[in-house]
Scaffold this motif. Structure first.
Motif, PDB file in Angstrom:
ATOM      1  N   SER A   1      -8.195  -0.391  -3.123  1.00 37.96           N
ATOM      2  CA  SER A   1      -7.531   1.076  -2.983  1.00 37.96           C
ATOM      3  C   SER A   1      -8.718   2.022  -2.326  1.00 37.96           C
ATOM      4  O   SER A   1     -10.001   2.002  -2.784  1.00 37.96           O
ATOM      5  CB  SER A   1      -7.296   1.656  -4.348  1.00 37.96           C
ATOM      6  OG  SER A   1      -6.020   0.965  -4.754  1.00 37.96           O
TER       7      SER A   1
ATOM      8  N   HIS B   1       0.980  -1.185  -0.084  1.00 42.67           N
ATOM      9  CA  HIS B   1      -0.006   0.092  -0.167  1.00 42.67           C
ATOM     10  C   HIS B   1       0.914   1.122  -0.013  1.00 42.67           C
ATOM     11  O   HIS B   1       2.116   0.991   0.618  1.00 42.67           O
ATOM     12  CB  HIS B   1      -0.954  -0.183   1.172  1.00 42.67           C
ATOM     13  CG  HIS B   1      -1.889  -1.259   1.272  1.00 42.67           C
ATOM     14  ND1 HIS B   1      -1.601  -2.352   1.916  1.00 42.67           N
ATOM     15  CD2 HIS B   1      -3.168  -1.231   0.658  1.00 42.67           C
ATOM     16  CE1 HIS B   1      -2.782  -3.283   1.597  1.00 42.67           C
ATOM     17  NE2 HIS B   1      -3.561  -2.622   1.048  1.00 42.67           N
TER      18      HIS B   1
ATOM     19  N   THR C   1      -5.128   5.923  -0.872  1.00 46.17           N
ATOM     20  CA  THR C   1      -4.161   4.897  -0.618  1.00 46.17           C
ATOM     21  C   THR C   1      -4.276   3.683  -1.548  1.00 46.17           C
ATOM     22  O   THR C   1      -5.438   3.071  -1.699  1.00 46.17           O
ATOM     23  CB  THR C   1      -4.256   4.138   0.901  1.00 46.17           C
ATOM     24  OG1 THR C   1      -3.931   5.440   1.944  1.00 46.17           O
ATOM     25  CG2 THR C   1      -3.457   3.299   1.335  1.00 46.17           C
TER      26      THR C   1
ATOM     27  N   GLU D   1       0.246   5.764  -0.032  1.00 46.23           N
ATOM     28  CA  GLU D   1      -0.413   6.838  -0.121  1.00 46.23           C
ATOM     29  C   GLU D   1       0.003   7.811  -1.023  1.00 46.23           C
ATOM     30  O   GLU D   1       1.230   8.323  -0.730  1.00 46.23           O
ATOM     31  CB  GLU D   1      -0.835   7.539   1.324  1.00 46.23           C
ATOM     32  CG  GLU D   1      -1.871   8.680   1.405  1.00 46.23           C
ATOM     33  CD  GLU D   1      -2.159   9.141   2.751  1.00 46.23           C
ATOM     34  OE1 GLU D   1      -1.601   8.597   3.604  1.00 46.23           O
ATOM     35  OE2 GLU D   1      -2.916  10.042   2.760  1.00 46.23           O
TER      36      GLU D   1
END
Lengths: 284, 284
Positions: free
Chosen positions: B75, B13, B21, B15
């Protein structure tokens, strides 16, 4: 360089049942798991118009057979005015060689003939490669555009004419074309005669007749059921690239491969790449 | 099986500056002589819709990056209604990963987005692969044919729906499709969520807007100057194959490869063959 090369392999001759003595070359690597590949060449071309880099890369994995069709260059007889008769002349040749089953690659006019052969003897041709060619009755195939026609009709075509007809105007394509033309001169012994002007006129009649616009002819392509690889450059000014799309759309089991920055002579601009693609397609 | 596999590589992941994210996977074999390959997936798809055989064959020669775009599956954020906004969302992701230069492969809707990215940042994308996709304003891209639309709109799509949408009706193609669907289940840990119905509706709006017939849009493709490989099956019922022809005709430096006996999902019917073609095209 062994005899396994377009540059050194001897010219051979065979008399067929139609009375024609064909000049041909047969070389390469016979292999139990594959078949000979018969190559049919373009308008006004003879045995020496096959790029040594291209055919030698094919011959590394199979036998290749190059031939002057009836009436062309080193073969006797006369050049007919139709693609259909030319196809029958090729059949007389393969029968004379006692080839019962083979793969077939036709380039340009040779690709017109190859389609007819695949339709006449669907049991005999195993796989088909159609390079820089188009279907009977296709698009913009009836009459060359003026700048092509002028060069295509010239009594004394220059090697440089091939640069215009076969290559793109980009620097990369033209540079590849210059290298190709140099390779055409690599063979020095037993070169083939140029095709004469009678052959030129008969072939051009056959080409224009094949190109009479007639979309009903496209349906015949459903009869080509064997695996077929269609390929061309992305900007062919002799047999416009859209005709390759038509072939791939109408032949039921066709793959299509279009090369960038190239024209009718894509197979000589990318000789190793295209030979690799053909070898992969034909298997080994 | 190492972490160099779509089946086992962990979800990651990051951001981005747009507040989203992104869930992604990044694996494979980094190599000084090549670049990461970013893959953009199809309508309603998540990270698990990439065939392990296909992406692992790519990852054997390069790093691959799979991503859920903004609002999709794992996401955060919301799925926009336009391809243009989706492209900006992908740019936020690549910026968050600090990818300054990369290769890009887009499949279907992902191919629409990939074209926009190549136009927005011509200095950043090195090479482009457009699979099963078409140009803005192309042919028969505005509204799916009825049998496709019914399946494409279903609230609960079944794996079998992919057989109809992605494969030909031939026995060979359907058999390959069944194997593909089995492979989609090979990953058991950290599977991605399904895309929700809000994403479905936004993506379908973006697809239909992209498909509004408008041949003037084709001229934009002249702006994609990087080497591009266009590929599809010969009978794509989702983004009709003629749109691949249009892409190859209008992108100046494009190669085109059409696979036989196949449809939209040709890349999963021929996962090793197409990965080999992509690897060859991208270099190593």
């Amino acid at each position: 360089m062994s005899a396994h090369s377009q540059i050194t392999t001897p010219n051979l001759h065979v008399e067929a049942a139609n009375g024609v003595t064909y000049r041909y070359r047969r070389f390469g690597t016979p292999n139990k798991s594959n078949l000979p590949l018969v190559l049919l060449v373009h308008y006004r071309a003879n045995l020496d118009n096959w790029d040594p880099h291209f055919v030698d890369a094919l011959a590394a994995e199979r036998e290749v057979v190059l031939v002057d069709n009836a009436g062309v260059s080193g073969s006797t007889g006369s050049t007919p005015n139709s693609v259909q008769e030319m196809a029958r002349d090729v059949l007389a040749f393969v029968d004379a060689l006692r080839l019962r089953r083979y793969d077939l690659l036709g380039f340009s006019l040779g690709g017109f003939i190859a389609q007819e052969i695949a339709l006449y003897r669907p049991w005999q041709v195993r796989r088909l490669v159609l390079a820089g060619t188009g279907p009977q009755g296709g698009v913009d195939m009836h009459l060359f555009i003026p700048k092509v026609l002028d060069i295509a009709l010239a009594d004394d075509p220059t090697p440089e004419a091939l640069l215009t007809l076969f290559f793109e105007q980009s620097a990369t394509s033209r540079a590849a074309g210059v290298e190709f033309i140099e390779r055409l001169g690599l063979r020095t012994a037993e070169r083939d005669e140029y095709a004469d002007l009678t052959t030129r006129d008969a072939q051009l009649t056959a080409i224009s007749t094949w190109g009479i616009p007639d979309e009903t002819r496209l349906k015949r392509l459903a009869g080509i059921r064997i695996p077929t690889l269609v390929a061309n450059g992305d900007n062919d000014i002799m047999v416009p690239t859209r005709n390759s799309y038509l072939l791939a759309e109408h032949i039921p089991n066709a793959a299509l491969s279009i090369y960038p920055d190239s024209g009718h002579g894509f197979l000589f601009q990318y000789p190793v790449e295209f030979a690799t693609e053909v070898n992969t397609f034909l298997g080994s």
